[in-house]
Design a protein around this motif. Sequence first.
Motif, PDB file in Angstrom:
ATOM      1  N   ILE A   9      -1.364  -2.354   6.630  1.00  0.00           N
ATOM      2  CA  ILE A   9      -2.787  -2.682   6.688  1.00  0.00           C
ATOM      3  C   ILE A   9      -3.535  -1.836   5.664  1.00  0.00           C
ATOM      4  CG2 ILE A   9      -4.848  -2.715   8.129  1.00  0.00           C
ATOM      5  CD1 ILE A   9      -2.999  -2.985  10.559  1.00  0.00           C
ATOM      6  N   HIS A  10      -4.259  -2.495   4.797  1.00  0.00           N
ATOM      7  CA  HIS A  10      -5.109  -1.858   3.793  1.00  0.00           C
ATOM      8  C   HIS A  10      -6.263  -1.166   4.509  1.00  0.00           C
ATOM      9  CE1 HIS A  10      -8.468  -2.132   0.817  1.00  0.00           C
ATOM     10  NE2 HIS A  10      -7.514  -1.807  -0.021  1.00  0.00           N
ATOM     11  N   GLU A  11      -6.469   0.103   4.239  1.00  0.00           N
ATOM     12  CA  GLU A  11      -7.575   0.853   4.841  1.00  0.00           C
ATOM     13  C   GLU A  11      -8.524   1.312   3.752  1.00  0.00           C
ATOM     14  OE1 GLU A  11      -8.253   1.411   8.012  1.00  0.00           O
ATOM     15  OE2 GLU A  11      -6.434   0.535   8.829  1.00  0.00           O
ATOM     16  N   PRO A  12      -9.820   1.231   3.929  1.00  0.00           N
ATOM     17  CA  PRO A  12     -10.506   0.760   5.121  1.00  0.00           C
ATOM     18  C   PRO A  12     -10.420  -0.762   5.233  1.00  0.00           C
ATOM     19  CG  PRO A  12     -12.108   1.308   3.435  1.00  0.00           C
ATOM     20  CD  PRO A  12     -10.756   1.675   2.895  1.00  0.00           C
ATOM     21  N   SER A  13     -10.431  -1.235   6.479  1.00  0.00           N
ATOM     22  CA  SER A  13     -10.358  -2.673   6.731  1.00  0.00           C
ATOM     23  C   SER A  13     -11.088  -3.000   8.019  1.00  0.00           C
ATOM     24  CB  SER A  13      -8.901  -3.127   6.829  1.00  0.00           C
ATOM     25  OG  SER A  13      -8.294  -2.572   7.978  1.00  0.00           O
ATOM     26  N   PHE A  14     -11.060  -4.261   8.389  1.00  0.00           N
ATOM     27  CA  PHE A  14     -11.673  -4.725   9.628  1.00  0.00           C
ATOM     28  C   PHE A  14     -11.040  -3.989  10.802  1.00  0.00           C
ATOM     29  CE2 PHE A  14     -11.950  -8.197  12.936  1.00  0.00           C
ATOM     30  CZ  PHE A  14     -13.308  -8.074  13.143  1.00  0.00           C
ATOM     31  N   PHE A  39     -10.984   1.205  -4.180  1.00  0.00           N
ATOM     32  CA  PHE A  39     -10.512   0.688  -2.897  1.00  0.00           C
ATOM     33  C   PHE A  39      -9.467  -0.412  -3.049  1.00  0.00           C
ATOM     34  CE2 PHE A  39     -14.551   2.689  -1.846  1.00  0.00           C
ATOM     35  CZ  PHE A  39     -14.120   3.560  -0.871  1.00  0.00           C
ATOM     36  N   LYS A  40      -8.736  -0.380  -4.140  1.00  0.00           N
ATOM     37  CA  LYS A  40      -7.624  -1.304  -4.354  1.00  0.00           C
ATOM     38  C   LYS A  40      -6.324  -0.559  -4.064  1.00  0.00           C
ATOM     39  CE  LYS A  40     -10.119  -3.619  -8.012  1.00  0.00           C
ATOM     40  NZ  LYS A  40     -10.204  -3.808  -9.453  1.00  0.00           N
ATOM     41  N   LEU A  46       1.856   0.831  -1.991  1.00  0.00           N
ATOM     42  CA  LEU A  46       2.432  -0.238  -1.189  1.00  0.00           C
ATOM     43  C   LEU A  46       3.951  -0.118  -1.130  1.00  0.00           C
ATOM     44  CD1 LEU A  46       1.656  -2.729   0.401  1.00  0.00           C
ATOM     45  CD2 LEU A  46       1.776  -4.043  -1.703  1.00  0.00           C
ATOM     46  N   GLU A  47       4.566   0.128  -2.252  1.00  0.00           N
ATOM     47  CA  GLU A  47       6.025   0.250  -2.310  1.00  0.00           C
ATOM     48  C   GLU A  47       6.537   1.388  -1.425  1.00  0.00           C
ATOM     49  OE1 GLU A  47       9.576   0.569  -5.631  1.00  0.00           O
ATOM     50  OE2 GLU A  47       7.493   0.661  -6.278  1.00  0.00           O
ATOM     51  N   ALA A  48       5.774   2.471  -1.351  1.00  0.00           N
ATOM     52  CA  ALA A  48       6.185   3.628  -0.547  1.00  0.00           C
ATOM     53  C   ALA A  48       6.189   3.331   0.949  1.00  0.00           C
ATOM     54  CB  ALA A  48       5.259   4.807  -0.834  1.00  0.00           C
ATOM     55  N   LYS A  49       5.420   2.340   1.385  1.00  0.00           N
ATOM     56  CA  LYS A  49       5.315   2.026   2.808  1.00  0.00           C
ATOM     57  C   LYS A  49       6.235   0.899   3.259  1.00  0.00           C
ATOM     58  CE  LYS A  49       1.936   4.897   3.721  1.00  0.00           C
ATOM     59  NZ  LYS A  49       1.861   5.832   4.806  1.00  0.00           N
ATOM     60  N   ILE A  50       6.783   0.126   2.328  1.00  0.00           N
ATOM     61  CA  ILE A  50       7.619  -1.023   2.683  1.00  0.00           C
ATOM     62  C   ILE A  50       9.004  -0.547   3.120  1.00  0.00           C
ATOM     63  CG2 ILE A  50       8.777  -3.083   1.784  1.00  0.00           C
ATOM     64  CD1 ILE A  50       6.336  -3.519   0.009  1.00  0.00           C
ATOM     65  N   THR A  51       9.446  -1.076   4.272  1.00  0.00           N
ATOM     66  CA  THR A  51      10.795  -0.807   4.775  1.00  0.00           C
ATOM     67  C   THR A  51      11.449  -2.138   5.131  1.00  0.00           C
ATOM     68  OG1 THR A  51      10.216  -0.667   7.120  1.00  0.00           O
ATOM     69  CG2 THR A  51       9.954   1.345   5.812  1.00  0.00           C
ATOM     70  N   ASP A  52      12.665  -2.089   5.605  1.00  0.00           N
ATOM     71  CA  ASP A  52      13.333  -3.330   6.028  1.00  0.00           C
ATOM     72  C   ASP A  52      12.725  -3.886   7.311  1.00  0.00           C
ATOM     73  OD1 ASP A  52      14.335  -1.140   7.405  1.00  0.00           O
ATOM     74  OD2 ASP A  52      16.367  -1.914   7.512  1.00  0.00           O
ATOM     75  N   ARG A  53      11.877  -3.136   7.993  1.00  0.00           N
ATOM     76  CA  ARG A  53      11.181  -3.610   9.208  1.00  0.00           C
ATOM     77  C   ARG A  53       9.804  -4.176   8.910  1.00  0.00           C
ATOM     78  NH1 ARG A  53      13.483  -3.039  14.440  1.00  0.00           N
ATOM     79  NH2 ARG A  53      11.677  -4.335  14.784  1.00  0.00           N
ATOM     80  N   THR A  54       9.345  -4.122   7.639  1.00  0.00           N
ATOM     81  CA  THR A  54       8.036  -4.651   7.258  1.00  0.00           C
ATOM     82  C   THR A  54       8.084  -6.172   7.277  1.00  0.00           C
ATOM     83  OG1 THR A  54       7.640  -2.723   5.859  1.00  0.00           O
ATOM     84  CG2 THR A  54       6.243  -4.640   5.496  1.00  0.00           C
ATOM     85  N   LYS A  55       7.192  -6.767   8.050  1.00  0.00           N
ATOM     86  CA  LYS A  55       7.159  -8.227   8.162  1.00  0.00           C
ATOM     87  C   LYS A  55       5.901  -8.850   7.601  1.00  0.00           C
ATOM     88  CE  LYS A  55      11.022  -8.349  10.260  1.00  0.00           C
ATOM     89  NZ  LYS A  55      12.212  -8.743   9.612  1.00  0.00           N
ATOM     90  N   LEU A  56       4.840  -8.035   7.436  1.00  0.00           N
ATOM     91  CA  LEU A  56       3.550  -8.584   7.032  1.00  0.00           C
ATOM     92  C   LEU A  56       2.749  -7.523   6.300  1.00  0.00           C
ATOM     93  CD1 LEU A  56       1.598 -11.080   7.477  1.00  0.00           C
ATOM     94  CD2 LEU A  56       0.754  -9.836   9.455  1.00  0.00           C
ATOM     95  N   VAL A  57       1.958  -7.983   5.338  1.00  0.00           N
ATOM     96  CA  VAL A  57       1.031  -7.097   4.632  1.00  0.00           C
ATOM     97  C   VAL A  57      -0.336  -7.751   4.682  1.00  0.00           C
ATOM     98  CG1 VAL A  57       0.434  -5.997   2.447  1.00  0.00           C
ATOM     99  CG2 VAL A  57       2.837  -6.275   3.072  1.00  0.00           C
ATOM    100  N   PHE A  58      -1.311  -7.083   5.301  1.00  0.00           N
ATOM    101  CA  PHE A  58      -2.682  -7.569   5.292  1.00  0.00           C
ATOM    102  C   PHE A  58      -3.293  -7.155   3.968  1.00  0.00           C
ATOM    103  CE2 PHE A  58      -2.782  -7.697  10.028  1.00  0.00           C
ATOM    104  CZ  PHE A  58      -3.367  -8.938  10.174  1.00  0.00           C
ATOM    105  N   MET A  59      -3.669  -8.126   3.148  1.00  0.00           N
ATOM    106  CA  MET A  59      -4.316  -7.858   1.867  1.00  0.00           C
ATOM    107  C   MET A  59      -5.734  -8.418   1.919  1.00  0.00           C
ATOM    108  SD  MET A  59      -1.923  -6.385   0.055  1.00  0.00           S
ATOM    109  CE  MET A  59      -2.513  -6.476  -1.602  1.00  0.00           C
ATOM    110  N   ILE A  60      -6.691  -7.523   1.753  1.00  0.00           N
ATOM    111  CA  ILE A  60      -8.082  -7.949   1.810  1.00  0.00           C
ATOM    112  C   ILE A  60      -8.809  -7.571   0.542  1.00  0.00           C
ATOM    113  CG2 ILE A  60      -9.194  -8.374   3.990  1.00  0.00           C
ATOM    114  CD1 ILE A  60      -8.725  -5.536   4.743  1.00  0.00           C
TER     115      ILE A  60
END
Length: 60
Positions: A9-14, A39-40, A46-60
Amino acid sequence: MNPGDKVIIHEPSFVAYDPIVQLAVGVPIPVEASVGSEFKLLPQQLEAKITDRTKLVFMI
């Protein structure tokens, strides 16, 4: 999504994104954006947070 799957989840976000992920038995993974990047998300952030358990990325 399966229990324990991760959602970036991109922070800050909803404010409801985090609780929505938790209600869907996922694990919210915040990625902080800053004034310096206008704020981009940067690719390396993003690459540092992706693992094999990552299923979704909220991009706003």
